[in-house]
Motif scaffolding. Structure first.
Motif, PDB file in Angstrom:
ATOM      1  N   UNK A  44      -2.793  28.333-100.008  1.00  0.00           N
ATOM      2  CA  UNK A  44      -1.543  27.581-100.129  1.00  0.00           C
ATOM      3  C   UNK A  44      -1.749  26.430-101.096  1.00  0.00           C
ATOM      4  N   UNK A  45      -0.769  26.213-101.984  1.00  0.00           N
ATOM      5  CA  UNK A  45      -0.807  25.105-102.930  1.00  0.00           C
ATOM      6  C   UNK A  45       0.255  24.081-102.553  1.00  0.00           C
ATOM      7  N   UNK A  46      -0.144  22.804-102.589  1.00  0.00           N
ATOM      8  CA  UNK A  46       0.744  21.710-102.240  1.00  0.00           C
ATOM      9  C   UNK A  46       0.904  20.782-103.441  1.00  0.00           C
ATOM     10  N   UNK A  59      -6.183  19.059-108.089  1.00  0.00           N
ATOM     11  CA  UNK A  59      -5.876  19.137-109.510  1.00  0.00           C
ATOM     12  C   UNK A  59      -5.191  17.846-109.949  1.00  0.00           C
ATOM     13  N   UNK A  60      -5.862  17.103-110.811  1.00  0.00           N
ATOM     14  CA  UNK A  60      -5.291  15.886-111.376  1.00  0.00           C
ATOM     15  C   UNK A  60      -4.769  16.225-112.760  1.00  0.00           C
ATOM     16  N   UNK A  61      -3.465  16.373-112.865  1.00  0.00           N
ATOM     17  CA  UNK A  61      -2.823  16.951-114.033  1.00  0.00           C
ATOM     18  C   UNK A  61      -2.097  15.889-114.843  1.00  0.00           C
ATOM     19  N   UNK A  62      -2.198  16.016-116.146  1.00  0.00           N
ATOM     20  CA  UNK A  62      -1.410  15.174-117.046  1.00  0.00           C
ATOM     21  C   UNK A  62      -0.438  16.083-117.793  1.00  0.00           C
ATOM     22  N   UNK A  63       0.843  15.910-117.519  1.00  0.00           N
ATOM     23  CA  UNK A  63       1.881  16.786-118.058  1.00  0.00           C
ATOM     24  C   UNK A  63       2.782  15.961-118.964  1.00  0.00           C
ATOM     25  N   UNK A  64       2.611  16.168-120.269  1.00  0.00           N
ATOM     26  CA  UNK A  64       3.396  15.414-121.259  1.00  0.00           C
ATOM     27  C   UNK A  64       3.315  13.914-120.991  1.00  0.00           C
ATOM     28  N   UNK A  65       2.113  13.457-120.658  1.00  0.00           N
ATOM     29  CA  UNK A  65       1.883  12.033-120.439  1.00  0.00           C
ATOM     30  C   UNK A  65       2.149  11.556-119.024  1.00  0.00           C
ATOM     31  N   UNK A  66       2.688  12.406-118.164  1.00  0.00           N
ATOM     32  CA  UNK A  66       2.967  12.038-116.777  1.00  0.00           C
ATOM     33  C   UNK A  66       1.862  12.556-115.865  1.00  0.00           C
ATOM     34  N   UNK A  67       1.389  11.707-114.968  1.00  0.00           N
ATOM     35  CA  UNK A  67       0.322  12.087-114.050  1.00  0.00           C
ATOM     36  C   UNK A  67       0.899  12.754-112.808  1.00  0.00           C
ATOM     37  N   UNK A  69      -6.351  17.926-117.958  1.00  0.00           N
ATOM     38  CA  UNK A  69      -6.429  18.092-116.514  1.00  0.00           C
ATOM     39  C   UNK A  69      -7.863  17.976-116.023  1.00  0.00           C
ATOM     40  N   UNK A  70      -8.010  17.546-114.781  1.00  0.00           N
ATOM     41  CA  UNK A  70      -9.307  17.507-114.102  1.00  0.00           C
ATOM     42  C   UNK A  70      -9.149  18.240-112.786  1.00  0.00           C
ATOM     43  N   UNK A  71     -10.044  19.189-112.527  1.00  0.00           N
ATOM     44  CA  UNK A  71      -9.983  20.001-111.307  1.00  0.00           C
ATOM     45  C   UNK A  71     -11.290  19.831-110.550  1.00  0.00           C
ATOM     46  N   UNK A  72     -11.206  19.377-109.311  1.00  0.00           N
ATOM     47  CA  UNK A  72     -12.366  19.181-108.442  1.00  0.00           C
ATOM     48  C   UNK A  72     -12.230  20.138-107.267  1.00  0.00           C
ATOM     49  N   UNK A  77      -0.396  15.323-109.259  1.00  0.00           N
ATOM     50  CA  UNK A  77      -1.518  15.788-108.453  1.00  0.00           C
ATOM     51  C   UNK A  77      -1.079  16.959-107.590  1.00  0.00           C
ATOM     52  N   UNK A  78      -1.938  17.959-107.484  1.00  0.00           N
ATOM     53  CA  UNK A  78      -1.679  19.109-106.616  1.00  0.00           C
ATOM     54  C   UNK A  78      -2.967  19.445-105.876  1.00  0.00           C
ATOM     55  N   UNK A  79      -2.808  20.113-104.750  1.00  0.00           N
ATOM     56  CA  UNK A  79      -3.948  20.513-103.935  1.00  0.00           C
ATOM     57  C   UNK A  79      -3.782  21.970-103.517  1.00  0.00           C
ATOM     58  N   UNK A  80      -4.886  22.671-103.434  1.00  0.00           N
ATOM     59  CA  UNK A  80      -4.878  24.053-102.967  1.00  0.00           C
ATOM     60  C   UNK A  80      -5.943  24.224-101.895  1.00  0.00           C
ATOM     61  N   UNK A  81      -5.614  24.953-100.828  1.00  0.00           N
ATOM     62  CA  UNK A  81      -6.593  25.380 -99.833  1.00  0.00           C
ATOM     63  C   UNK A  81      -6.557  26.902 -99.777  1.00  0.00           C
ATOM     64  N   UNK A  82      -7.692  27.527 -99.417  1.00  0.00           N
ATOM     65  CA  UNK A  82      -7.728  28.984 -99.386  1.00  0.00           C
ATOM     66  C   UNK A  82      -8.885  29.466 -98.519  1.00  0.00           C
ATOM     67  N   UNK A  83      -8.809  30.718 -98.148  1.00  0.00           N
ATOM     68  CA  UNK A  83      -9.940  31.434 -97.575  1.00  0.00           C
ATOM     69  C   UNK A  83     -10.173  32.660 -98.441  1.00  0.00           C
ATOM     70  N   UNK A  84     -11.425  32.902 -98.792  1.00  0.00           N
ATOM     71  CA  UNK A  84     -11.778  34.016 -99.673  1.00  0.00           C
ATOM     72  C   UNK A  84     -12.834  34.878 -98.999  1.00  0.00           C
TER      73      UNK A  84
END
Length: 263
Positions: A160-162, A123-131, A100-103, A133-140
């Motif tokens: 929130x995660x999309x 989040x650019x995820x590789x799951x059992x060879x399948x690509x 995985x690559x997380x930016x 993508x997910x995104x998260x926004x937040x306030x902290x």
């Protein structure tokens, strides 16, 4: 399913937050598992070099070790103009076909006392060879205080995660945690006790810190070697933590971060 441990953790952290008095505590800006400045699994309202440098960088690494595999997570971040932070983390996860690559990025708002940041990650995820993508926004939000005369900081995160593999359209991300300078008279500010609880993980395909079922409570020690006067210009942090400490799939994580101002 028994959820009492999860409720207990929320109550303990909430009581801690409510009993912290509003005085300034020492701020140690370590790197979370996905590279953003934060606690263990959650980001904080702070950025890596928010007061001391217009430009600064951090380099870090965490290894999450459980019974079956070890995830290696090298990471790097840069802070700009005491307002912005950009980070990237590479998660080896479960090995081939699971990398995985997380930016991520943050904008810290111009507030006083409480540090507030709007951020997010891709989040650019590789799951059992399948690509995937997910995104998260937040306030902290992170505010300093004191607990039994020990400097402390409390953090709350809402977001929130999309994504097609995300938790669902109606799910809301929530996390809370604290950083306590442990017995500063004895340890001279070197030892911090860090804790966080969240219903989201550092990525959607985590090793160890998996919040998918009941949420994840992470706890451990963060050693601030920059408390020594000869290193005070830099950031030198060592982490030793338990991830998902209240569930049977708990794991052990070791990590470090090194940072320096560029200007």
């Amino acid at each position: 399913m028994n959820r009492h441990p999860t409720r207990l953790v929320l109550i303990v952290i909430a009581v801690f937050a409510l009993t912290v008095s509003a005085v300034y505590g020492q701020s140690l800006k370590g790197m979370s598992l996905n590279g953003a400045t934060g606690l263990i699994g959650i980001p904080s309202g702070r950025i890596g070099w928010e007061h001391s440098a217009d430009f600064g960088f951090d380099l870090g690494y965490h290894a999450i070790i459980d019974d079956d595999e070890t995830a290696h997570i090298p990471k790097a971040s840069i802070s700009l103009f005491r307002m912005f932070e950009f980070a990237v983390a590479y998660d080896t996860n479960r090995g081939d076909d699971w990398e995985d690559l997380i930016i991520s990025g943050k904008l810290q708002l111009p507030t006083r006392g409480t540090a507030v940041a709007i951020g997010g990650n891709v989040q650019m995820l590789q799951i059992a060879g399948n690509d995937e993508t997910a995104q998260q926004i937040y306030i902290a939000a992170t505010y300093p205080g004191q607990f039994f005369r020990m400097p402390a900081e409390t953090t709350f995160v809402v977001g929130k995660t999309f994504g097609d593999i995300g938790p669902g359209d109606e799910a809301i991300d929530f996390g809370m945690g604290f950083d306590l300078v442990l017995f500063p008279g004895i340890f001279q500010g070197f030892v911090h006790w860090i804790n966080d609880f969240a219903n989201f993980s550092y990525s959607l395909t985590p090793v160890g810190a998996n919040a998918a079922n009941r949420g994840a409570f992470n706890t451990g020690l963060r050693i601030d070697l920059a408390s020594h006067p000869s290193l005070s210009r830099y950031k030198v942090v060592i982490d030793a933590v338990l991830t998902d400490a209240l569930d049977e799939d708990r794991a052990f994580a070791l990590g470090f971060a090194f940072g320096a101002p560029l200007r």
